[in-house]
Structure formats: C-alpha cells, structure tokens
Design a protein around this motif. Structure first.
Motif, short mmCIF file in Angstrom:
data_model
loop_
_atom_site.label_atom_id
_atom_site.label_comp_id
_atom_site.label_asym_id
_atom_site.label_seq_id
_atom_site.Cartn_x
_atom_site.Cartn_y
_atom_site.Cartn_z
N GLU A 201 0.84 -1.21 0.00
CA GLU A 201 0.00 0.00 0.00
C GLU A 201 0.87 1.25 0.00
OE1 GLU A 201 -3.99 -1.36 2.38
OE2 GLU A 201 -2.12 -1.22 3.52
N LEU A 202 1.92 1.25 0.81
CA LEU A 202 2.81 2.41 0.87
C LEU A 202 3.52 2.64 -0.46
CD1 LEU A 202 4.31 1.97 4.44
CD2 LEU A 202 2.55 3.59 3.70
N ALA A 203 3.82 1.58 -1.18
CA ALA A 203 4.51 1.71 -2.46
C ALA A 203 3.66 2.43 -3.50
CB ALA A 203 4.92 0.32 -2.97
N LEU A 204 2.35 2.47 -3.31
CA LEU A 204 1.45 3.14 -4.25
C LEU A 204 1.45 4.66 -4.06
CD1 LEU A 204 -1.56 0.66 -4.07
CD2 LEU A 204 0.18 0.85 -5.87
N ILE A 205 1.94 5.14 -2.93
CA ILE A 205 1.99 6.58 -2.67
C ILE A 205 3.24 7.14 -3.34
CG2 ILE A 205 2.17 8.35 -0.88
CD1 ILE A 205 0.69 6.41 1.01
N PRO A 206 3.10 8.17 -4.17
CA PRO A 206 4.28 8.74 -4.82
C PRO A 206 5.35 9.14 -3.80
CG PRO A 206 2.28 9.64 -5.78
CD PRO A 206 1.86 8.85 -4.56
N SER A 207 6.59 8.73 -4.03
CA SER A 207 7.66 8.94 -3.06
C SER A 207 7.87 10.42 -2.74
CB SER A 207 8.96 8.30 -3.54
OG SER A 207 9.36 8.90 -4.77
N GLY A 208 7.61 11.30 -3.66
CA GLY A 208 7.76 12.74 -3.42
C GLY A 208 6.77 13.29 -2.42
N LEU A 209 5.73 12.52 -2.10
CA LEU A 209 4.72 12.95 -1.13
C LEU A 209 4.94 12.35 0.25
CD1 LEU A 209 1.49 12.79 -3.34
CD2 LEU A 209 2.93 14.77 -2.81
N VAL A 210 5.99 11.53 0.39
CA VAL A 210 6.29 10.87 1.67
C VAL A 210 7.39 11.65 2.38
CG1 VAL A 210 7.15 8.72 2.70
CG2 VAL A 210 5.61 8.63 0.74
N CYS B 106 -8.06 15.47 -2.52
CA CYS B 106 -6.82 14.76 -2.21
C CYS B 106 -6.22 14.26 -3.52
CB CYS B 106 -7.11 13.57 -1.29
SG CYS B 106 -5.65 12.55 -0.97
N GLY B 107 -4.97 14.60 -3.75
CA GLY B 107 -4.29 14.19 -4.97
C GLY B 107 -4.01 12.70 -5.05
N ILE B 108 -4.14 11.99 -3.92
CA ILE B 108 -3.89 10.54 -3.91
C ILE B 108 -5.05 9.82 -3.21
CG2 ILE B 108 -1.38 10.73 -4.04
CD1 ILE B 108 -1.44 10.01 -0.95
N TYR B 109 -6.26 10.31 -3.39
CA TYR B 109 -7.42 9.82 -2.66
C TYR B 109 -7.52 8.28 -2.67
CZ TYR B 109 -12.18 9.41 -0.96
OH TYR B 109 -13.28 9.08 -0.21
N ALA B 110 -7.33 7.67 -3.79
CA ALA B 110 -7.49 6.21 -3.89
C ALA B 110 -6.45 5.43 -3.09
CB ALA B 110 -7.45 5.77 -5.35
N VAL B 111 -5.30 6.04 -2.82
CA VAL B 111 -4.23 5.34 -2.11
C VAL B 111 -3.83 6.06 -0.81
CG1 VAL B 111 -3.33 4.23 -4.20
CG2 VAL B 111 -2.39 6.44 -3.47
N ARG B 112 -4.69 6.94 -0.32
CA ARG B 112 -4.38 7.73 0.89
C ARG B 112 -4.17 6.82 2.09
NH1 ARG B 112 -9.64 7.29 0.14
NH2 ARG B 112 -11.14 7.41 1.87
N PRO B 113 -3.40 7.29 3.09
CA PRO B 113 -3.12 6.49 4.29
C PRO B 113 -4.39 6.18 5.09
CG PRO B 113 -1.60 8.35 4.15
CD PRO B 113 -2.65 8.55 3.10
N GLN B 114 -4.29 5.17 5.92
CA GLN B 114 -5.42 4.73 6.74
C GLN B 114 -5.94 5.84 7.65
OE1 GLN B 114 -6.94 1.87 6.23
NE2 GLN B 114 -8.50 2.39 7.74
N VAL B 115 -5.05 6.64 8.23
CA VAL B 115 -5.49 7.71 9.13
C VAL B 115 -6.42 8.68 8.38
CG1 VAL B 115 -3.50 9.25 8.76
CG2 VAL B 115 -4.75 9.31 10.93
N CYS B 116 -6.18 8.87 7.11
CA CYS B 116 -7.03 9.75 6.31
C CYS B 116 -8.39 9.09 6.04
CB CYS B 116 -6.36 10.05 4.98
SG CYS B 116 -4.72 10.78 5.15
#
Length: 104
Positions: free
Chosen positions: A33-42, A69-79
């Motif tokens: 799941e974390l790999a789906l978030i663009p690295s520039g946003l981490v 949210c620019g990453i709505y489909a892959v946003r973190p669980q807290v979101c």
C-alpha cells in the motif's frame, strides 16, 4: 447552528489535511500500500505524508472552500478513518474557524 451538507463536506473543507504535520502518518499500511503513494509525497522519515507547514502535500485547493486529495485512492489509513463530524474533524475545523458538522 449552520447546517452542513455531509454529502460533500470534505470536498469543501480539507481542514483535517491541514491540521498538523504529524496527522498524516502511516500506521497499519502494508509495504504494498505504501509503495502506491508517490515517493515525493512521503516525508523524509518515511513515517507519513510530506507536509508544507501543517498542510499535507497531497491536498489540493483552498481549505474551507474547495479541496481534493491528490492521492485519494491510495491515501493512508489515518485519512480514511477521519469522518465528517467526528472529534478529529471538529478539532481541525475549529483551527480554521469553520462551523462544526452536526451528525445525526
């Protein structure tokens, strides 16, 4: 108290995404799941989303007006767990002077 339409209140708010740089943290996400978030946003510690001040770097738009949210489909669980009108939502909305959302 002002009536808030819950069907689109998050898209006209975004307060939770600008509340604190410690908020958009990673907790129970899998490596996949974390790999789906663009690295520039981490963030540099790889512990959550990168923020500009308190604002999550994935947030687009103006808080209290129109946001997405620019990453709505892959946003973190807290979101995913922050819900309109819950305690976290109310706290974030207060920071920006937005009215509380009344839940049924």
């Amino acid at each position: 108290m002002e009536e808030i339409d819950q069907s689109n209140c998050c898209q006209s708010c975004g307060a939770c995404c600008g509340y604190s740089q410690n908020w958009p943290r990673f907790s129970i996400e899998s490596d996949e799941e974390l790999a789906l978030i663009p690295s520039g946003l981490v963030n540099a510690r790889q512990s959550g989303m990168r923020c500009e001040g308190d604002r999550c770097s994935a947030l687009q738009g103006d808080i209290g007006k129109a946001t997405t949210c620019g990453i709505y489909a892959v946003r973190p669980q807290v979101c995913r767990t922050c819900m309109p009108g819950d305690a976290e939502c109310a706290m974030a909305r207060r920071k920006f002077g937005l009215p509380a959302i009344e839940t049924a």
